[in-house]
Design an enzyme around this catalytic site. Structure first.
Site, PDB file in Angstrom:
ATOM      1  N   TYR A   1      66.073 -20.311 -18.112  1.00 29.09           N
ATOM      2  CA  TYR A   1      66.973 -19.045 -17.415  1.00 29.09           C
ATOM      3  C   TYR A   1      66.060 -17.231 -17.392  1.00 29.09           C
ATOM      4  O   TYR A   1      66.522 -17.610 -19.237  1.00 29.09           O
ATOM      5  CB  TYR A   1      68.479 -19.362 -17.558  1.00 29.09           C
ATOM      6  CG  TYR A   1      69.328 -17.914 -16.882  1.00 29.09           C
ATOM      7  CD1 TYR A   1      69.628 -18.273 -15.632  1.00 29.09           C
ATOM      8  CD2 TYR A   1      69.608 -17.262 -17.782  1.00 29.09           C
ATOM      9  CE1 TYR A   1      70.221 -17.129 -14.856  1.00 29.09           C
ATOM     10  CE2 TYR A   1      70.691 -16.179 -16.993  1.00 29.09           C
ATOM     11  CZ  TYR A   1      71.053 -16.337 -16.365  1.00 29.09           C
ATOM     12  OH  TYR A   1      71.711 -15.185 -15.308  1.00 29.09           O
TER      13      TYR A   1
ATOM     14  N   HIS B   1      70.464  -3.283 -12.181  1.00 25.26           N
ATOM     15  CA  HIS B   1      71.752  -3.166 -12.547  1.00 25.26           C
ATOM     16  C   HIS B   1      72.114  -2.280 -12.695  1.00 25.26           C
ATOM     17  O   HIS B   1      72.999  -2.304 -13.417  1.00 25.26           O
ATOM     18  CB  HIS B   1      71.769  -4.861 -13.359  1.00 25.26           C
ATOM     19  CG  HIS B   1      72.001  -5.559 -13.846  1.00 25.26           C
ATOM     20  ND1 HIS B   1      70.797  -6.146 -12.559  1.00 25.26           N
ATOM     21  CD2 HIS B   1      72.493  -7.102 -13.766  1.00 25.26           C
ATOM     22  CE1 HIS B   1      70.925  -7.479 -12.451  1.00 25.26           C
ATOM     23  NE2 HIS B   1      71.199  -8.069 -13.008  1.00 25.26           N
TER      24      HIS B   1
ATOM     25  N   ASN C   1      72.237  -7.918 -22.152  1.00 32.07           N
ATOM     26  CA  ASN C   1      73.379  -8.605 -21.888  1.00 32.07           C
ATOM     27  C   ASN C   1      73.711  -8.829 -23.144  1.00 32.07           C
ATOM     28  O   ASN C   1      73.555  -8.817 -24.071  1.00 32.07           O
ATOM     29  CB  ASN C   1      72.620 -10.111 -21.642  1.00 32.07           C
ATOM     30  CG  ASN C   1      73.063 -11.154 -21.114  1.00 32.07           C
ATOM     31  OD1 ASN C   1      72.773 -12.599 -21.434  1.00 32.07           O
ATOM     32  ND2 ASN C   1      74.591 -10.937 -20.356  1.00 32.07           N
TER      33      ASN C   1
ATOM     34  N   TYR D   1     118.061   5.203 -35.323  1.00 34.53           N
ATOM     35  CA  TYR D   1     116.667   3.801 -35.652  1.00 34.53           C
ATOM     36  C   TYR D   1     115.706   4.936 -35.840  1.00 34.53           C
ATOM     37  O   TYR D   1     114.515   4.302 -36.336  1.00 34.53           O
ATOM     38  CB  TYR D   1     116.622   3.227 -34.172  1.00 34.53           C
ATOM     39  CG  TYR D   1     117.864   1.975 -34.277  1.00 34.53           C
ATOM     40  CD1 TYR D   1     118.738   2.207 -35.093  1.00 34.53           C
ATOM     41  CD2 TYR D   1     117.627   1.096 -33.379  1.00 34.53           C
ATOM     42  CE1 TYR D   1     119.597   1.102 -35.068  1.00 34.53           C
ATOM     43  CE2 TYR D   1     119.121   0.769 -32.672  1.00 34.53           C
ATOM     44  CZ  TYR D   1     119.580   0.536 -33.810  1.00 34.53           C
ATOM     45  OH  TYR D   1     120.960  -0.350 -33.686  1.00 34.53           O
TER      46      TYR D   1
ATOM     47  N   ARG E   1     115.152   5.592 -39.529  1.00 34.74           N
ATOM     48  CA  ARG E   1     115.260   4.302 -40.035  1.00 34.74           C
ATOM     49  C   ARG E   1     115.245   3.626 -40.163  1.00 34.74           C
ATOM     50  O   ARG E   1     114.465   2.834 -41.224  1.00 34.74           O
ATOM     51  CB  ARG E   1     117.051   3.883 -39.873  1.00 34.74           C
ATOM     52  CG  ARG E   1     117.377   3.301 -40.955  1.00 34.74           C
ATOM     53  CD  ARG E   1     119.087   2.486 -40.415  1.00 34.74           C
ATOM     54  NE  ARG E   1     119.195   3.117 -39.637  1.00 34.74           N
ATOM     55  CZ  ARG E   1     120.312   2.590 -38.725  1.00 34.74           C
ATOM     56  NH1 ARG E   1     121.103   1.324 -38.895  1.00 34.74           N
ATOM     57  NH2 ARG E   1     121.497   2.907 -37.838  1.00 34.74           N
TER      58      ARG E   1
ATOM     59  N   PHE F   1      78.350 -13.659 -23.733  1.00 32.78           N
ATOM     60  CA  PHE F   1      78.098 -12.472 -23.339  1.00 32.78           C
ATOM     61  C   PHE F   1      80.209 -11.810 -22.732  1.00 32.78           C
ATOM     62  O   PHE F   1      80.678 -10.938 -21.916  1.00 32.78           O
ATOM     63  CB  PHE F   1      77.581 -12.604 -22.379  1.00 32.78           C
ATOM     64  CG  PHE F   1      77.602 -13.907 -21.337  1.00 32.78           C
ATOM     65  CD1 PHE F   1      78.744 -13.480 -20.285  1.00 32.78           C
ATOM     66  CD2 PHE F   1      76.513 -14.679 -21.648  1.00 32.78           C
ATOM     67  CE1 PHE F   1      78.882 -15.009 -19.444  1.00 32.78           C
ATOM     68  CE2 PHE F   1      76.803 -15.543 -20.694  1.00 32.78           C
ATOM     69  CZ  PHE F   1      78.193 -16.074 -19.518  1.00 32.78           C
TER      70      PHE F   1
ATOM     71  N   GLU G   1      79.509 -15.738 -11.694  1.00 33.41           N
ATOM     72  CA  GLU G   1      80.299 -15.344 -12.898  1.00 33.41           C
ATOM     73  C   GLU G   1      81.583 -15.257 -12.077  1.00 33.41           C
ATOM     74  O   GLU G   1      82.203 -14.592 -11.708  1.00 33.41           O
ATOM     75  CB  GLU G   1      80.161 -14.972 -13.055  1.00 33.41           C
ATOM     76  CG  GLU G   1      78.551 -14.667 -13.411  1.00 33.41           C
ATOM     77  CD  GLU G   1      77.892 -12.905 -13.326  1.00 33.41           C
ATOM     78  OE1 GLU G   1      77.507 -12.013 -13.657  1.00 33.41           O
ATOM     79  OE2 GLU G   1      76.346 -13.103 -13.783  1.00 33.41           O
TER      80      GLU G   1
END
Length: 657
Positions: free
Chosen positions: A164, A194, A307, A395, A398, A444, A529
């Site tokens: 791959y 991409h 990647n 508060y 404190r 990834f 994905e």
């Protein structure tokens, strides 16, 4: 023959010059002539003579005189910009420089190096690399690991094994086998396709961090990149040549594909790139100007570059460091507010926190004790109300150890995850040289840093939430016994009225930003994905939340110092007086209303640059050494004892303590 790279209306033109006696005006006209020649409509001009323009350097944006000689005014291959009259007012005008270019005009090439091995990078290291304080080199061990990893890839290609991303397509195309003669084209196509992000580009510091972190991951030796290519990437980093990386487009699995692809696109000489010398220009010109050549990708190398979770992690690294800085300074600001509001120190008693021993809570209570009224640092303000009938505080005063404390512990938790991620191999497939094989997995996936950074935003936001309530107490005369909105002649003057509104607005905005992005997931890549982390948005919004926290605490710091003015001539403790003096070195007291935004920004810069911590930390550590001689700071957000001891010693020698 000298050559200049000229920016005209968003385009870059290489203009050679045969005669160094020619002028700046000639260069501008020649660049415009070439621009017009390349346009079907002549760029809207009848001729070069119709064009009126200015010429300026891309570095520093200094204007150049048309009559100056090129050999006198410019260096060979310098980058300049031609601004055509009227263009700067046009919404389509594309400048050559990023926002805030003035921050980089004084950039100086670093002389020191950090040796990367893929295993020992810290969050502090990466932030310093982002600021341009170091160059990068590889350790000998890292070089050997990279070489052995590459040998596995070369063997796969030689034997035509189906693997791959090396000999197949990507995502949905994982079952498509690619011919050997197309493997290099496959990698280039991957990077180009991409590179599809949108939005503003990362600022230079963040792009530098992103590139440095990717180099560190590649140095681990599990990516299959060649040593030759990795060294080219390092040369690009060391020259501060930074690709155009849009901030939006990653879903955080499979890694940060879009931003890392833009990063790789610049490395192969495509897209745009920035350097202190050139400003924004075509990547090939920027690389050439620095004596560098575009990278020619070998099989697997495009995938090795894009990647991983480095976008999420590098931004997360900045977020963790800024969160640490503001968390420790929040204790100092809150202590000053408590002093102004004439609060009690009883809530910080050691025994109270010993019976609920959270690390962060104990440390915050300790810091309050070290800063407020004690035998070490008596306070005239505290003495003035010592015998009042006040029993306990609200508060917001404190409960600072409990509220601030969990923020410290949250930061420590997130920093541990981010540090692990900095030194993790996040490719797919992974190359295991010791086994001589590649294995597909899911390293990834950005869920770890995504979840951690969502948690960071939620945790750190509370510093602003409680700070805004303390600002209200400072401004409200029924709660503070101070003039309304901390100004004399109220009515004529409004004082801190709207500064408090600003703090409230920032806190409200944070409430929306604190919604976790990692609870969302959208299936992508034709359902291959099918679960993603959305970690890119988690990182970006964490940074926005932290910036808002810094700004709210800046307003509280100014308000507390203004409150001190109404308690004079009484003085607070020595460390808090030092903090007051620091603020007054950049912001004067309010006698009457004035433009307040610059003062808020000045106080914000003090916090971002950690100046407030620097003046108070030696006193905190001196107190620590005297009360817990064998202890060390229990919170990871504290500086190391050794570094603070040196600072404390220096101040002791000067007599300030």
């Amino acid at each position: 023959m000298p050559r200049y790279t000229v920016h005209v209306r968003g385009e870059w033109l290489a203009v050679p010059c045969r005669d160094a006696q020619l002028t700046i005006g000639w260069l501008g006209r020649e660049a415009v002539r070439r621009y017009i020649k390349n346009k079907p409509d002549n760029g809207g001009f009848a001729s070069v003579d119709d064009v009126h323009f200015l010429v300026r350097r891309c570095k520093g944006l200094g204007l150049l005189d048309h009559e100056d000689l090129l050999e006198v005014a410019l260096e060979d291959n310098e980058f300049v910009e031609v601004v055509i009259e009227g263009d700067a007012m046009c919404p389509d005008f594309i400048p050559s420089q990023p926002e805030g270019v003035y921050l980089y005009s004084k950039y100086r090439e670093p002389e020191k190096y950090i040796a990367l091995d893929g295993d020992s990078l810290t969050t502090e290291d990466l932030v310093n690399l982002g600021k341009g304080r170091y160059k990068i080199k590889l350790t000998p061990t890292a070089e050997k690991k990279v070489q052995k990893s590459r040998e596995v890839i070369d063997s796969i290609v030689k034997e035509k094994t189906v693997v791959y991303g090396i000999t197949t397509g990507f995502g949905k195309f994982a079952r498509t086998v690619i011919p050997v003669n197309k493997l290099e084209e496959l990698q280039v196509n991957l990077v180009r396709s991409h590179s599809s992000g949108v939005g503003k580009p990362l600022i230079p510091e963040r792009c530098r961090m992103l590139l440095a972190l990717r180099i560190n991951v590649l140095a681990k030796g599990y990516s299959g990149i060649s040593l030759e290519t990795l060294k080219q990437v390092i040369e690009v980093f060391n020259a501060s040549c930074l690709p155009y990386v849009p901030e939006k487009g990653t879903v955080g699995a499979s890694g940060d594909l879009a931003p890392l692809s833009h990063l790789a696109l610049g490395l192969i000489g495509e897209g745009r790139m920035w350097s202190p010398k050139s400003g924004w220009a075509d990547a090939k010109y920027v690389l050439e100007a620095h004596g560098l050549k575009p990278i020619v990708l070998k099989p697997k190398e495009g995938l090795a570059l894009i990647n991983g979770t480095q976008m999420i992690t590098s931004l997360g690294c900045e977020a963790v460091e800024r969160a640490s800085a503001i968390a420790r300074q929040a204790d100092i600001v809150a202590a000053l507010t408590l002093e102004v509001l004439k609060g009690t120190t009883k809530a910080f008693d050691t025994d109270i926190h010993a019976v609920r021993p959270h690390r962060g809570q104990i440390e915050v209570a300790f810091r309050f004790r070290s800063l407020l009224d004690s035998d070490h640092h008596p306070s005239e303000i505290a003495e003035s109300h010592r015998f009042c009938d006040h029993v306990q505080d609200a508060y917001t005063l404190r409960c600072c150890p409990q509220v601030h404390g969990v923020v410290n512990d949250t930061i420590a938790f997130v920093k541990n995850i981010i540090t692990t991620e900095l030194n993790s191999a996040t490719d797919n497939p992974m190359v295991f040289a010791s086994r001589g094989e590649t294995i597909s997995g899911g390293n990834f996936h950005g869920e770890y840093p995504a979840k951690a950074l969502d948690y960071l935003a939620i945790g750190v936001h509370e510093l602003a939430a409680i700070s805004e309530r303390r600002i209200e107490r400072l401004c409200n005369p029924s709660l503070s016994e101070l003039p309304a909105f901390l100004v004399a002649e109220g009515g004529l003057n409004s004082g801190f009225m709207i500064a408090h509104c600003t703090a409230a607005a920032l806190v409200s905005e944070n409430k929306v930003l604190c919604h976790p992005s990692s609870v969302d997931s959208l299936s992508t890549s034709a359902a291959t994905e099918d679960h993603v982390s959305m970690g890119g948005w988690a990182a970006r919004k964490a940074l926005r939340v932290i910036e808002h926290v810094e700004q709210v605490l800046a307003i509280e710091l100014l308000a507390a110092c203004q409150g001190i003015e109404f308690l004079r001539p009484l003085r607070t403790t020595t460390p808090l007086e030092k903090v007051y003096d620091l603020v007054r070195s950049v912001v004067r007291p309010w006698i009457k209303d004035r433009f307040m935004a610059p003062d808020i920004e000045a106080a914000h810069r003090l916090l971002v640059e950690q100046k407030v911590w620097e003046v108070a930390a030696p006193y905190i550590e001196k107190y620590r050494m005297e009360h817990i001689p064998e202890s060390r700071p229990v919170s990871p957000t504290a500086f190391s004892l050794e570094s603070l001891h040196k600072k404390s010693t220096k101040i002791l020698e000067s007599g300030d303590l």
